[in-house]
Scaffold this motif. Structure first.
Motif, PDB file in Angstrom:
ATOM      1  N   TYR A   1       2.579   1.575   9.601  1.00  0.00           N
ATOM      2  CA  TYR A   1       3.403   0.466   9.896  1.00  0.00           C
ATOM      3  C   TYR A   1       4.766   0.262   9.003  1.00  0.00           C
ATOM      4  O   TYR A   1       5.811   0.122   9.371  1.00  0.00           O
ATOM      5  CB  TYR A   1       2.602  -0.612  10.019  1.00  0.00           C
ATOM      6  CG  TYR A   1       3.271  -2.231   9.708  1.00  0.00           C
ATOM      7  CD1 TYR A   1       3.832  -2.553  11.123  1.00  0.00           C
ATOM      8  CD2 TYR A   1       3.684  -2.659   8.641  1.00  0.00           C
ATOM      9  CE1 TYR A   1       4.519  -4.035  10.961  1.00  0.00           C
ATOM     10  CE2 TYR A   1       4.437  -4.024   8.614  1.00  0.00           C
ATOM     11  CZ  TYR A   1       4.730  -4.427   9.823  1.00  0.00           C
ATOM     12  OH  TYR A   1       5.403  -5.618   9.811  1.00  0.00           O
TER      13      TYR A   1
ATOM     14  N   LEU B   1       4.368  -4.434  14.729  1.00  0.00           N
ATOM     15  CA  LEU B   1       3.266  -5.203  14.764  1.00  0.00           C
ATOM     16  C   LEU B   1       1.945  -5.227  15.658  1.00  0.00           C
ATOM     17  O   LEU B   1       0.775  -5.385  15.337  1.00  0.00           O
ATOM     18  CB  LEU B   1       3.787  -6.672  14.634  1.00  0.00           C
ATOM     19  CG  LEU B   1       2.929  -7.830  14.453  1.00  0.00           C
ATOM     20  CD1 LEU B   1       2.431  -7.894  13.172  1.00  0.00           C
ATOM     21  CD2 LEU B   1       3.608  -9.232  14.920  1.00  0.00           C
ATOM     22  N   SER B   2       2.223  -4.872  16.825  1.00  0.00           N
ATOM     23  CA  SER B   2       1.214  -4.665  17.992  1.00  0.00           C
ATOM     24  C   SER B   2       0.278  -3.529  17.338  1.00  0.00           C
ATOM     25  O   SER B   2      -0.892  -3.781  17.655  1.00  0.00           O
ATOM     26  CB  SER B   2       2.134  -4.238  19.074  1.00  0.00           C
ATOM     27  OG  SER B   2       2.760  -2.945  18.860  1.00  0.00           O
TER      28      SER B   2
ATOM     29  N   ILE C   1      -1.987  -5.345  14.845  1.00  0.00           N
ATOM     30  CA  ILE C   1      -2.794  -6.394  15.863  1.00  0.00           C
ATOM     31  C   ILE C   1      -4.187  -5.534  16.472  1.00  0.00           C
ATOM     32  O   ILE C   1      -5.139  -5.624  16.709  1.00  0.00           O
ATOM     33  CB  ILE C   1      -2.120  -6.971  16.813  1.00  0.00           C
ATOM     34  CG1 ILE C   1      -1.081  -8.018  16.323  1.00  0.00           C
ATOM     35  CG2 ILE C   1      -3.124  -7.819  17.961  1.00  0.00           C
ATOM     36  CD1 ILE C   1      -0.163  -8.791  16.994  1.00  0.00           C
ATOM     37  N   MET C   2      -3.664  -4.404  17.090  1.00  0.00           N
ATOM     38  CA  MET C   2      -4.426  -3.481  17.718  1.00  0.00           C
ATOM     39  C   MET C   2      -5.595  -2.689  16.903  1.00  0.00           C
ATOM     40  O   MET C   2      -6.872  -2.862  17.108  1.00  0.00           O
ATOM     41  CB  MET C   2      -3.728  -2.010  18.445  1.00  0.00           C
ATOM     42  CG  MET C   2      -4.439  -1.222  19.233  1.00  0.00           C
ATOM     43  SD  MET C   2      -5.099  -2.135  20.781  1.00  0.00           S
ATOM     44  CE  MET C   2      -6.595  -1.109  21.199  1.00  0.00           C
TER      45      MET C   2
ATOM     46  N   GLY D   1      -6.679  -4.506  14.210  1.00  0.00           N
ATOM     47  CA  GLY D   1      -7.637  -5.422  13.700  1.00  0.00           C
ATOM     48  C   GLY D   1      -8.506  -5.530  15.108  1.00  0.00           C
ATOM     49  O   GLY D   1      -9.752  -5.642  14.598  1.00  0.00           O
ATOM     50  N   GLU D   2      -8.213  -5.375  16.394  1.00  0.00           N
ATOM     51  CA  GLU D   2      -9.023  -5.662  17.337  1.00  0.00           C
ATOM     52  C   GLU D   2      -9.974  -4.539  17.334  1.00  0.00           C
ATOM     53  O   GLU D   2     -11.281  -4.785  17.657  1.00  0.00           O
ATOM     54  CB  GLU D   2      -8.152  -5.542  18.677  1.00  0.00           C
ATOM     55  CG  GLU D   2      -8.733  -5.803  19.713  1.00  0.00           C
ATOM     56  CD  GLU D   2      -9.606  -6.909  19.965  1.00  0.00           C
ATOM     57  OE1 GLU D   2      -9.286  -8.102  19.058  1.00  0.00           O
ATOM     58  OE2 GLU D   2     -10.582  -7.237  20.865  1.00  0.00           O
TER      59      GLU D   2
ATOM     60  N   ARG E   1     -12.747  -5.457  14.734  1.00  0.00           N
ATOM     61  CA  ARG E   1     -13.431  -6.359  15.318  1.00  0.00           C
ATOM     62  C   ARG E   1     -14.458  -5.863  15.974  1.00  0.00           C
ATOM     63  O   ARG E   1     -15.648  -6.215  16.117  1.00  0.00           O
ATOM     64  CB  ARG E   1     -12.672  -7.541  15.941  1.00  0.00           C
ATOM     65  CG  ARG E   1     -13.193  -8.677  16.241  1.00  0.00           C
ATOM     66  CD  ARG E   1     -12.403  -9.768  17.186  1.00  0.00           C
ATOM     67  NE  ARG E   1     -12.289  -8.988  18.377  1.00  0.00           N
ATOM     68  CZ  ARG E   1     -13.196  -8.918  19.196  1.00  0.00           C
ATOM     69  NH1 ARG E   1     -14.434  -9.160  19.199  1.00  0.00           N
ATOM     70  NH2 ARG E   1     -12.718  -8.451  20.500  1.00  0.00           N
TER      71      ARG E   1
ATOM     72  N   HIS F   1      -5.062 -12.697   6.655  1.00  0.00           N
ATOM     73  CA  HIS F   1      -5.931 -11.286   7.006  1.00  0.00           C
ATOM     74  C   HIS F   1      -7.362 -11.988   6.765  1.00  0.00           C
ATOM     75  O   HIS F   1      -7.600 -12.583   5.756  1.00  0.00           O
ATOM     76  CB  HIS F   1      -5.413 -10.262   5.974  1.00  0.00           C
ATOM     77  CG  HIS F   1      -4.242  -9.780   6.311  1.00  0.00           C
ATOM     78  ND1 HIS F   1      -2.978 -10.081   5.778  1.00  0.00           N
ATOM     79  CD2 HIS F   1      -3.753  -8.696   7.152  1.00  0.00           C
ATOM     80  CE1 HIS F   1      -1.954  -9.439   6.331  1.00  0.00           C
ATOM     81  NE2 HIS F   1      -2.527  -8.548   6.938  1.00  0.00           N
TER      82      HIS F   1
END
Ligand code: B12
Length: 221
Positions: free
Chosen positions: A58, A65-66, A69-70, A72-73, A76, A108
């Motif tokens: 990044y 940013l995507s 986000i990905m 983080g997903e 999770r 975060h």
């Protein structure tokens, strides 16, 4: 030349898959390693390293940013698979109240949630203020709960000022019992210099060290 073990290869593979944002392949390898009865914390560690590499990409503008986000997903979803395994394997009977939160300006939460999960497994009672928690929220909760330890999470450079303000407000509290509660910091970019700047008691960059620190701090009571 030293040979690489199959386990070592799988570890590198998972790190790479997470770094490459290969969601399905990464989750399937997490599942495989769970079936192989591997230490779940090693699997978490590899996902964390994968996310660190996503962060690097990044910074270099290979990802946007995507990508964050990905990543983080993926983490999770990996934690959905790992949480029951962690909860089944790690148990303790520590009594102690930990007040936890991600500091103001920072959203975060993955690392903080990980720590919270492990602390709960080890028997601690965790009060989680969530993310973007202002200094006043920590001070109010500290007055109400009188926790044994206060843990501040922050992953961004800008979080250090929020951490510092939070520590200053807690240390300046009119109740001496609040002033002396140990404050620990967690986040993957921390170091002793940041800890000194913030004025906290200690810092860690992984959740298990955070649990050990809380155990030590509550034993010394
Ligand atoms: C995923 C991610 C996101 C996700 C977070 C999703 C979520 N629900 O949490 C989203 C997409 C929301 C996000 C947003 C942003 N992000 Co971001 N993000 C990341 C990334 C890739 C991974 C973070 C992570 O979850 N790691 C995995 C966990 C398990 O590790 P951890 O958090 O370090 O936690 C472990 C330990 O530190 C410890 N721990 C954590 N907290 C605590 C607390 C205590 C008390 C203790 C004891 C222990 C402890 O235990 C954990 C488990 O071992 C990092 C890269 C990196 N190097 O970390 C960038 C990173 C943190 N993000 C960054 C940036 C810039 C942003 C944005 C500003 C981007 C933007 N332009 O909008 C926003 C910030 C928004 C805000 N105001 O907060 C930068 C920060 C740079 C800097 N130096 O300031 C990083 C470092 C990426 C980079 N290299 O540039 N991000």
């Amino acid at each position: 030349m030293a040979e690489t073990s199959p386990k070592q290869t799988q570890r590198q593979e998972l790190i790479q898959l997470v770094a490459d944002l290969q969601e399905q392949e990464a989750l399937s390898l997490v599942q495989t390693r769970i079936f192989q009865n591997e230490d779940p914390l090693l699997i978490v560690e590899d996902c964390q390293e994968g996310l660190r590499r996503v962060g690097e990409r990044y910074e270099k503008q290979i990802y946007y940013l995507s990508g964050l986000i990905m990543a983080g997903e993926i983490f999770r979803e990996a934690m959905e698979l790992l949480t029951p395994v962690i909860a089944g394997r790690f148990k303790g009977s520590h009594s102690g109240v930990i007040l936890l939160g991600t500091v103001q300006g920072d959203i975060h939460e993955i690392g903080k949630n990980n720590l919270s999960l492990l602390l709960t497994c080890y028997g601690f009672t965790v009060h989680d203020l969530g993310v973007d928690a202002p200094p006043e929220a920590f001070a109010d909760a500290a007055l109400q709960l009188h926790p044994d330890v206060i843990g501040l999470s922050g992953l961004m450079t800008s979080s250090y000022d929020s951490m510092r303000q939070t520590v200053a407000l807690l240390r300046g509290n009119s109740d001496p019992a609040i002033q002396h509660i140990p404050i620990i910091l967690g986040g993957n970019q921390l170091n002793q210099q940041v800890c000194d700047y913030v004025g906290a008691n200690a810092w860690v960059t992984d959740a298990m060290s955070g649990v050990r620190l809380c155990q030590k701090l509550t034993e010394e009571d």
